[in-house]
Design a protein around this motif. Structure first.
Motif, PDB file in Angstrom:
ATOM      1  N   ASP A 102      48.616  -8.852  56.168  1.00 16.25           N
ATOM      2  CA  ASP A 102      49.866  -8.400  56.104  1.00 16.25           C
ATOM      3  C   ASP A 102      49.972  -7.095  56.999  1.00 16.25           C
ATOM      4  O   ASP A 102      49.269  -6.044  56.182  1.00 16.25           O
ATOM      5  N   LEU A 103      50.483  -7.110  57.976  1.00 14.17           N
ATOM      6  CA  LEU A 103      50.576  -5.457  58.750  1.00 14.17           C
ATOM      7  C   LEU A 103      51.755  -5.109  58.451  1.00 14.17           C
ATOM      8  O   LEU A 103      52.916  -5.466  58.794  1.00 14.17           O
ATOM      9  N   VAL A 127      48.029  -7.762  67.939  1.00 18.03           N
ATOM     10  CA  VAL A 127      47.257  -7.834  69.214  1.00 18.03           C
ATOM     11  C   VAL A 127      46.050  -7.786  68.844  1.00 18.03           C
ATOM     12  O   VAL A 127      44.967  -8.287  69.439  1.00 18.03           O
ATOM     13  N   LEU A 128      45.978  -6.524  68.395  1.00 12.28           N
ATOM     14  CA  LEU A 128      44.438  -5.849  68.380  1.00 12.28           C
ATOM     15  C   LEU A 128      43.719  -6.524  67.191  1.00 12.28           C
ATOM     16  O   LEU A 128      42.357  -7.004  67.282  1.00 12.28           O
ATOM     17  N   THR A 129      44.367  -7.027  66.337  1.00  8.35           N
ATOM     18  CA  THR A 129      43.918  -7.800  65.146  1.00  8.35           C
ATOM     19  C   THR A 129      43.246  -9.189  65.730  1.00  8.35           C
ATOM     20  O   THR A 129      42.038  -9.582  65.294  1.00  8.35           O
ATOM     21  N   ARG A 130      44.384  -9.827  66.402  1.00 11.54           N
ATOM     22  CA  ARG A 130      43.658 -11.051  67.021  1.00 11.54           C
ATOM     23  C   ARG A 130      42.519 -10.934  68.046  1.00 11.54           C
ATOM     24  O   ARG A 130      41.707 -11.834  67.949  1.00 11.54           O
ATOM     25  N   GLU A 131      42.430  -9.833  68.679  1.00 11.28           N
ATOM     26  CA  GLU A 131      41.367  -9.820  69.783  1.00 11.28           C
ATOM     27  C   GLU A 131      40.023  -9.476  68.909  1.00 11.28           C
ATOM     28  O   GLU A 131      38.929  -9.988  69.123  1.00 11.28           O
ATOM     29  N   ALA A 158      40.086  -5.008  57.448  1.00 11.49           N
ATOM     30  CA  ALA A 158      40.892  -3.677  57.631  1.00 11.49           C
ATOM     31  C   ALA A 158      40.209  -2.349  57.863  1.00 11.49           C
ATOM     32  O   ALA A 158      40.739  -1.726  58.798  1.00 11.49           O
ATOM     33  N   ARG A 159      38.774  -2.435  57.601  1.00  8.56           N
ATOM     34  CA  ARG A 159      38.155  -1.197  57.779  1.00  8.56           C
ATOM     35  C   ARG A 159      37.794  -1.343  59.283  1.00  8.56           C
ATOM     36  O   ARG A 159      37.530  -0.132  59.719  1.00  8.56           O
ATOM     37  N   GLU A 160      37.109  -2.398  59.686  1.00  8.41           N
ATOM     38  CA  GLU A 160      36.944  -2.528  61.050  1.00  8.41           C
ATOM     39  C   GLU A 160      38.033  -2.174  62.108  1.00  8.41           C
ATOM     40  O   GLU A 160      37.745  -1.356  63.130  1.00  8.41           O
ATOM     41  N   LEU A 161      39.209  -2.549  61.777  1.00  6.84           N
ATOM     42  CA  LEU A 161      40.528  -2.259  62.619  1.00  6.84           C
ATOM     43  C   LEU A 161      40.585  -0.929  62.605  1.00  6.84           C
ATOM     44  O   LEU A 161      40.981  -0.178  63.460  1.00  6.84           O
ATOM     45  N   GLU A 162      40.697  -0.137  61.469  1.00  2.03           N
ATOM     46  CA  GLU A 162      40.719   1.327  61.352  1.00  2.03           C
ATOM     47  C   GLU A 162      39.720   1.893  62.194  1.00  2.03           C
ATOM     48  O   GLU A 162      40.004   2.982  62.877  1.00  2.03           O
ATOM     49  N   ARG A 163      38.412   1.644  61.887  1.00  2.00           N
ATOM     50  CA  ARG A 163      37.503   2.194  62.813  1.00  2.00           C
ATOM     51  C   ARG A 163      37.609   2.243  64.428  1.00  2.00           C
ATOM     52  O   ARG A 163      37.271   3.145  65.080  1.00  2.00           O
ATOM     53  N   ASP A 194      44.278   5.775  65.126  1.00  2.92           N
ATOM     54  CA  ASP A 194      45.482   6.398  65.414  1.00  2.92           C
ATOM     55  C   ASP A 194      46.670   5.668  64.998  1.00  2.92           C
ATOM     56  O   ASP A 194      47.663   6.030  64.857  1.00  2.92           O
ATOM     57  N   LEU A 195      46.372   4.135  65.287  1.00  2.00           N
ATOM     58  CA  LEU A 195      47.206   3.179  64.892  1.00  2.00           C
ATOM     59  C   LEU A 195      47.186   2.523  63.451  1.00  2.00           C
ATOM     60  O   LEU A 195      48.400   2.112  63.011  1.00  2.00           O
ATOM     61  N   ILE A 196      45.956   2.027  63.092  1.00  2.00           N
ATOM     62  CA  ILE A 196      45.678   1.254  62.158  1.00  2.00           C
ATOM     63  C   ILE A 196      45.254   1.944  60.904  1.00  2.00           C
ATOM     64  O   ILE A 196      44.378   2.787  61.134  1.00  2.00           O
TER      65      ILE A 196
END
Length: 339
Positions: free
Chosen positions: A137-138, A154-158, A200-205, A209-211
């Motif tokens: 859930d974004l 898009v970044l999550t999919r990547e 979620a933590r890897e996306l934030e790392r 600035d965005l996630i």
């Protein structure tokens, strides 16, 4: 059979009564309860592809999207004998008999109860011990618009593609986006949530600035929050192809990744989605045919734990979990409240 107060229709070989079919449910264009029934029948194949055999939590609006509402886990005792139910539990262990999406007759029965929103368990009634969906859930924080949510998707999919994991996407029917993973039947809800926390933590790392993966709102800032706790055991998420309780009748609509750049979520409504499905088909048609492995995300979770990270906070309705930090907002902790 029709009279001024009710209509009986046959759905999947079952007669279902629709009471007060002319009651207006969506005030923006004046769609009625029967219009909502027609919408669900128009998307019967794709919605059953995602909901079949899953328990449902009903969000009921007896007077339409502009009226009062309540959630209903338990099927009422007045339910017809043909209705399929299954026992589900709340985080504190309370059990109830929930509606199962056995066929379209069950969906239409729910609509007749004033259901403007089916919230779906990530399990199947036939195999409740297995969680076979991970839902990402974004959620836009205040100050965050849809373009930022779309970029986060898009970044999550990547990242998932890098890990060899395929994700499907849908609009939430509101301000966010949902990514779904159809999973191999190997994990329970605790493992699925651990995988979601690691993601979620890897996306934030990677995109600080965005996630954000920060549970406490005061720490999120103007970023897109990856709500990992939507995967806590017994948690439901608003269903694919389901109509939101908004006056415009917006639909939580599965889309293809190619459509993400151009789709306008608020234009996906019960008035427009059936024609879209007829034109381009179901972008989730293969969803159940390629179940994914959680191993890469669980390995990431294990590395986080080995590096000294604690579990992320759980929602307050859940019992305290092992390795969970204190359930207190950082600002309160700074004042000495460690409860």
């Amino acid at each position: 059979m029709t009279d001024t107060d009710s209509t009986v229709i046959e759905v999947d070989g079952t007669e279902v009564t629709v009471s007060h079919p002319d009651k207006v449910y969506f005030s923006k264009r004046g769609e009625t309860k029967m219009d909502l029934v027609r919408y669900y029948l128009a998307v019967a194949e794709p919605i059953m592809n995602t909901l079949r055999d899953r328990p449902l939590l009903l969000e009921r609006y007896p007077d339409g999207a502009s009226g009062k509402s309540f959630f209903q886990k338990r099927v009422p005792k007045s339910a017809p004998p043909w209705l399929t139910t299954t026992q589900v539990a709340t985080p504190n262990g309370t059990v109830s008999d929930a509606l199962v999406a056995a066929d379209m007759a069950h969906i239409i029965w729910g609509v007749n109860q004033g259901c403007l929103g089916f919230h779906v368990w990530p399990i199947r009634a036939s195999r409740p011990e297995v969680t076979d969906e991970l839902r990402i859930d974004l959620d836009p924080s205040p100050g965050v618009g849809y373009p930022e949510v779309r970029h986060a998707a898009v970044l999550t999919r990547e990242l998932l593609t890098e890990l060899g994991i395929e994700a499907h996407i849908k609009t939430s029917g509101s301000r966010g986006l949902h990514l779904y993973l159809s999973l191999q039947p190997r994990w329970d809800g605790y493992e699925v949530r651990a995988a979601a926390v690691a993601l979620a933590r890897e996306l934030e790392r990677r995109h600080p600035d965005l996630i954000t993966a920060q549970w406490w709102k005061e720490e999120r800032g103007a970023r897109v929050f990856v709500d990992f706790n939507q995967n806590a055991p017994h948690k439901t998420v608003f269903g694919a192809w389901c109509v939101r309780p908004r006056v415009g009748g917006q639909v939580s609509t599965p889309i293809s990744w190619d459509e993400l750049a151009t789709v306008v979520p608020d234009e996906l409504t019960l008035a427009t989605v059936p024609a879209l499905v007829a034109e381009r088909g179901d972008p989730w048609a293969e969803y159940n045919k390629r179940p994914q492995s959680l191993e890469p995300l669980l390995e990431m979770s294990s590395r986080d734990m080995a590096n000294g990270l604690m579990d992320a906070p759980w929602p307050p309705v859940y019992p305290k979990q092992p390795n969970e930090p204190p359930r207190v907002a950082p600002s309160r902790a700074a004042k000495g409240d460690s409860s």
